[in-house]
Design a protein around this motif. Structure first.
Motif, PDB file in Angstrom:
ATOM      1  N   ALA A  24     -20.038 -11.600  -3.333  1.00 19.76           N
ATOM      2  CA  ALA A  24     -20.713 -11.028  -2.338  1.00 19.76           C
ATOM      3  C   ALA A  24     -20.739  -9.662  -2.720  1.00 19.76           C
ATOM      4  CB  ALA A  24     -20.837 -11.784  -1.272  1.00 19.76           C
ATOM      5  N   GLU A  25     -22.438  -8.979  -2.451  1.00 20.41           N
ATOM      6  CA  GLU A  25     -22.775  -8.180  -2.891  1.00 20.41           C
ATOM      7  C   GLU A  25     -22.017  -7.472  -0.827  1.00 20.41           C
ATOM      8  OE1 GLU A  25     -26.400  -4.512  -2.787  1.00 20.41           O
ATOM      9  OE2 GLU A  25     -26.594  -7.142  -3.056  1.00 20.41           O
ATOM     10  N   PRO A  26     -20.670  -6.361  -0.763  1.00 20.91           N
ATOM     11  CA  PRO A  26     -20.433  -5.963   0.334  1.00 20.91           C
ATOM     12  C   PRO A  26     -21.820  -6.112   1.066  1.00 20.91           C
ATOM     13  CG  PRO A  26     -19.921  -4.990  -1.456  1.00 20.91           C
ATOM     14  CD  PRO A  26     -20.480  -5.768  -2.162  1.00 20.91           C
ATOM     15  N   VAL A  27     -21.723  -5.878   2.629  1.00 19.56           N
ATOM     16  CA  VAL A  27     -22.941  -5.702   3.112  1.00 19.56           C
ATOM     17  C   VAL A  27     -23.291  -4.053   3.443  1.00 19.56           C
ATOM     18  CG1 VAL A  27     -23.159  -6.174   5.908  1.00 19.56           C
ATOM     19  CG2 VAL A  27     -22.456  -7.587   4.799  1.00 19.56           C
ATOM     20  N   ASN A  46     -26.957 -12.821   2.133  1.00 19.56           N
ATOM     21  CA  ASN A  46     -26.380 -12.440   1.013  1.00 19.56           C
ATOM     22  C   ASN A  46     -25.148 -12.221   2.250  1.00 19.56           C
ATOM     23  OD1 ASN A  46     -24.485 -10.687  -1.141  1.00 19.56           O
ATOM     24  ND2 ASN A  46     -24.753  -9.356   0.674  1.00 19.56           N
ATOM     25  N   LYS A  47     -26.188 -11.692   3.075  1.00 20.49           N
ATOM     26  CA  LYS A  47     -25.441 -11.787   4.747  1.00 20.49           C
ATOM     27  C   LYS A  47     -24.341 -13.135   5.561  1.00 20.49           C
ATOM     28  CE  LYS A  47     -24.150  -9.779   8.471  1.00 20.49           C
ATOM     29  NZ  LYS A  47     -23.187 -10.794   9.183  1.00 20.49           N
ATOM     30  N   SER A  99     -22.242 -13.219   3.023  1.00 23.12           N
ATOM     31  CA  SER A  99     -20.989 -12.156   2.906  1.00 23.12           C
ATOM     32  C   SER A  99     -19.769 -13.098   4.398  1.00 23.12           C
ATOM     33  CB  SER A  99     -21.099 -10.810   3.301  1.00 23.12           C
ATOM     34  OG  SER A  99     -21.791 -10.736   2.481  1.00 23.12           O
ATOM     35  N   ASP A 100     -20.344 -13.374   5.348  1.00 25.11           N
ATOM     36  CA  ASP A 100     -19.593 -13.566   6.761  1.00 25.11           C
ATOM     37  C   ASP A 100     -19.256 -14.869   6.779  1.00 25.11           C
ATOM     38  OD1 ASP A 100     -21.076 -11.475   7.855  1.00 25.11           O
ATOM     39  OD2 ASP A 100     -22.485 -13.026   9.144  1.00 25.11           O
ATOM     40  N   CYS A 150     -15.452 -13.670   4.056  1.00 25.89           N
ATOM     41  CA  CYS A 150     -14.925 -12.519   4.446  1.00 25.89           C
ATOM     42  C   CYS A 150     -13.349 -14.112   5.582  1.00 25.89           C
ATOM     43  CB  CYS A 150     -15.885 -12.331   6.029  1.00 25.89           C
ATOM     44  SG  CYS A 150     -14.385 -10.761   6.462  1.00 25.89           S
ATOM     45  N   THR A 166     -16.424  -8.168   1.845  1.00 25.65           N
ATOM     46  CA  THR A 166     -16.791  -7.919   2.375  1.00 25.65           C
ATOM     47  C   THR A 166     -17.467  -7.260   3.147  1.00 25.65           C
ATOM     48  OG1 THR A 166     -16.045  -9.348   4.046  1.00 25.65           O
ATOM     49  CG2 THR A 166     -16.036 -11.035   2.193  1.00 25.65           C
ATOM     50  N   ASN A 167     -17.272  -5.919   3.789  1.00 27.41           N
ATOM     51  CA  ASN A 167     -18.386  -5.186   4.558  1.00 27.41           C
ATOM     52  C   ASN A 167     -17.686  -5.926   5.850  1.00 27.41           C
ATOM     53  OD1 ASN A 167     -16.733  -3.369   2.810  1.00 27.41           O
ATOM     54  ND2 ASN A 167     -18.513  -2.668   2.514  1.00 27.41           N
ATOM     55  N   HIS A 172     -11.990 -10.214   8.656  1.00 29.60           N
ATOM     56  CA  HIS A 172     -12.256  -8.643   8.192  1.00 29.60           C
ATOM     57  C   HIS A 172     -10.791  -7.723   8.665  1.00 29.60           C
ATOM     58  CE1 HIS A 172     -13.052  -4.619   6.412  1.00 29.60           C
ATOM     59  NE2 HIS A 172     -13.864  -5.710   6.132  1.00 29.60           N
TER      60      HIS A 172
END
Length: 302
Positions: A38-41, A233-234, A237-238, A241, A270-271, A278
């Protein structure tokens, strides 16, 4: 609040050596085909504005020490959520100086000491939180994690049991309990995981993690299902992670340290700073590096 956005999904090939389910006869190919990224948050601009406003109130407003303590705590939580751990720790300590009975501040400080591998100080912080509020269930989770990484699996199991008892249908509570019990007795831990997993609904996504650990789902199948019912995307990412952290632990238990390391790095990418997974992906990597350095040092020729 979730913002609708186009998912950035990149398929890459991760080559691993002989992945197999834990204590299972199921085998997998040497390559895991489609790995989702995923695109990093990005930092939410609302967090930046909130930090600015809280800072302004702390500096300029005429408020009581108790109110200022709460504001320091609130700003610390936001700092922590965007990965500014040192600034967060500074604010939590400021809050406690003004209000020594601020339970949640002790809990956050304990988490940060765990990440720094300052385990005795972490235990003290969580003990303080539980002395002030014996019903603070997340202090049990976080003290259990500190004990787990501090090499005290029996004590960790006790805390995780309390946390699991609070919601026996929560797959994440079950997974942390399993990880501690695995260090004590691997075969019994798997049997207990299978028995307790019946309380987790099949339509909960994280049930797939349990199935993976039980050998009822292969690693490739698990990865292929990561994008199911994901719309932003969020959300992606979640999920990644969490998924990549537990894939890291899964491969670590199989003795595949290099593969585990890559998955922990993917979880970090993922940030999603506020997620437990994380936080401890970074600690896992730090511990792995320390262990490798110790091995290299002891095997150096004289």
């Amino acid at each position: 609040m979730l913002l609708k956005s186009k998912l950035l999904v990149i398929s890459i090939v991760l080559c691993v050596q002989g992945c197999a389910a834990i204590n299972s006869n199921k085998s997998e190919s040497n390559g895991i085909g489609q790995l989702v990224i995923a695109e990093p948050v990005a930092v939410n601009y609302k967090s930046e504005i909130a930090i600015l406003r809280l800072s302004d109130i702390i500096l300029r407003a005429e408020i009581t020490d108790e109110q200022r303590a709460q504001l320091f705590y609130d700003r610390g939580v936001i700092y922590d959520s965007v990965g500014l751990r040192s600034l967060a720790r500074l604010d939590f300590n400021r809050a406690l100086k003004l209000k020594p009975n601020l339970v949640d501040a002790y809990n956050f400080i304990g988490i940060q000491f765990t990440q720094l591998q300052e385990f005795n100080q972490a235990y003290d912080a969580f003990d303080s939180a539980l002395d002030l509020n014996p019903e603070h269930e997340y202090a049990y989770l976080n003290r259990g994690i500190a004990l787990y990484y501090g090499g005290r699996p029996n004590l960790a199991r006790s805390d995780f049991q309390v946390f699991h008892h609070g919601r026996a249908d929560d797959p994440y509570r079950l997974l942390w309990l399993y990880l501690a019990e695995y260090q004590i007795n691997a075969s019994q831990a798997k049997a207990d995981l299978a028995e307790r997993s019946t309380q987790v609904a099949d339509n909960i996504w994280a049930k797939n993690i349990i199935n993976l650990y039980l050998g009822e789902e292969t690693q490739s199948e698990f990865i292929q299902n990561l994008t199911l019912n994901i719309n932003t995307n969020k959300e992606l990412s979640d999920r990644l992670c969490e998924a990549y952290f537990y894939l890291g632990k899964y491969n670590q238990l199989l003795g595949k340290e290099d593969v585990a390391s890559n998955f922990f790095k993917l979880a970090l990418s993922t940030n999603v700073f506020e997620f437990v997974e994380h936080r401890y992906a970074k600690l896992e990597l730090d511990l792995m590096r320390s262990e490798q350095l110790e091995i290299d040092t002891t095997t150096e020729p004289e």
